[in-house]
Design a protein around this motif. Sequence first.
Motif, PDB file in Angstrom:
ATOM      1  N   VAL A  85      -6.216  -0.523  -2.758  1.00  0.00           N
ATOM      2  CA  VAL A  85      -6.955  -1.622  -1.894  1.00  0.00           C
ATOM      3  C   VAL A  85      -6.791  -2.791  -2.793  1.00  0.00           C
ATOM      4  CG1 VAL A  85      -7.882  -0.113  -0.423  1.00  0.00           C
ATOM      5  CG2 VAL A  85      -9.275  -1.158  -2.378  1.00  0.00           C
ATOM      6  N   GLN A  88       0.918  -1.143  -0.059  1.00  0.00           N
ATOM      7  CA  GLN A  88      -0.109   0.079   0.056  1.00  0.00           C
ATOM      8  C   GLN A  88       0.789   1.301   0.047  1.00  0.00           C
ATOM      9  OE1 GLN A  88      -2.370  -0.742   3.612  1.00  0.00           O
ATOM     10  NE2 GLN A  88      -4.131  -1.273   2.360  1.00  0.00           N
ATOM     11  N   SER A 131     -10.033  -5.254   2.582  1.00  0.00           N
ATOM     12  CA  SER A 131      -9.621  -4.080   1.703  1.00  0.00           C
ATOM     13  C   SER A 131     -10.604  -3.198   1.091  1.00  0.00           C
ATOM     14  CB  SER A 131      -8.361  -4.523   0.676  1.00  0.00           C
ATOM     15  OG  SER A 131      -9.187  -5.333  -0.339  1.00  0.00           O
ATOM     16  N   SER A 162      -5.208  -7.415  -2.097  1.00  0.00           N
ATOM     17  CA  SER A 162      -4.581  -6.043  -1.715  1.00  0.00           C
ATOM     18  C   SER A 162      -3.323  -6.026  -2.590  1.00  0.00           C
ATOM     19  CB  SER A 162      -4.270  -6.079  -0.061  1.00  0.00           C
ATOM     20  OG  SER A 162      -3.261  -6.821  -0.031  1.00  0.00           O
TER      21      SER A 162
END
Length: 439
Positions: free
Chosen positions: A151, A25, A69, A288
Amino acid sequence: MGGVTVIAVPFAGEGAGEDELSWGQQDIWGSMRRDRSWLPIGFARPVPPGTTVEDIVDELRWCVSRYPSLRTRLRFTGGDRPRQVVYASGEVELEVVDAPPDADPAAVAKGVQDRYQGTDHDHAAEWPVRMAVVRHLGAPAYQVMVVCHLVVDGFGALVMQDGMRDRPSGPGAALEPLEQAREQRTPAAVRRSEAALRHWEHLLRTTAADRYPGSADPRTPRYWEVVRTSPALHLAVERVAARARVESSTVLLAAYAMAMSAVTGIAPLLTQLVVGNRFRPGLATTVSPVSQTALCRLDVAGREFDDALAVTWRAALAGYKHSYYDPAALDALLRRVAAERPDPAVMRCGFNDRRGLLRDLPPADPAADPRAALAHTTTRVERRQDKPFDPCYLHVLQEPGAVVLVLCADTHFLGPDQQEDVLRRIEETVVDAASRGGH
């Protein structure tokens, strides 16, 4: 467009909590900030005959409930990075778009997708998924889904699509982002990250500066995307890979490095590779984003292709091994090396093989002649823009019957003729290798 009705779809799922962003992320968040975009990814696809709006509602509810997510928002704390917050329950909206009777529902669905992707996203207040169903003559005809890249990544989207089709029950085996963030603070993960950073630092400190003067043909707009669609590469690359017993990505990477060194004179060439990281424990079926960038040094200038392929395989393998690390620590390392070394090597080149995102494409005809297929190659300039790209990034795509090379480059680094030269050399190198190997 006809009328639009909004249905509130309640959801509830496991895995609620708050933590820092996972490494994957963080990597995407950095790209989003650089590109000034929420990097939406999605689709507009026809639905099977007999599908009802209630079916789509149920699918959306299941999907958001199943994957933490998709229940994630961000909390901004004033630092460099926000935190992820996964909610246990809430409501997400489904739009029902009624296309006019004389409209093409596919065009209406594409318009909805464009509207979703072109509308800014509030990471703190909105759910990261937007979905619609397009009705035509009273019956659902198309489904549209757009998700924030923070996500989900491309392979995660495939996992999600499989889940939407099969509806597995019981707990999943994947490490979801909150679990990833916790795992990445463990001593084992810290050691893994530190080893990766040592690999990066060694290459950065021991690779001479490239001294490349840049393009003699800078353009305005500055950044160009040149696309070469090659049936010949489609026929040749798997043949070469099978003979050399390597992945076809390695074949294309070796040809890319040879082409870049030949056109620019930069040798050895530092190249960044996008690595999916799904071969790591717990990450195979996460939705994710877990991709990160590996660094490898490709010393292939002047070599015969078979030798260059062996060099590339070894360098890429070392890069893949060291492709999972703390992005903030890497950023600090890059700043430190740049400040301490008067002539740091420049990481100008990138490589991203995205062919694995497509499924069920027919294989290449083993009896077809790649050299004869060169006559069907096409090259076009897809984009010219002032919004920055990286200096030179090759994306490899696939369509039925052809490999598609997409070279995004700064014309101050590689002029348009040089960009086309790089793509032509990649194609010719692989086709020549396939032809020498026979049919």
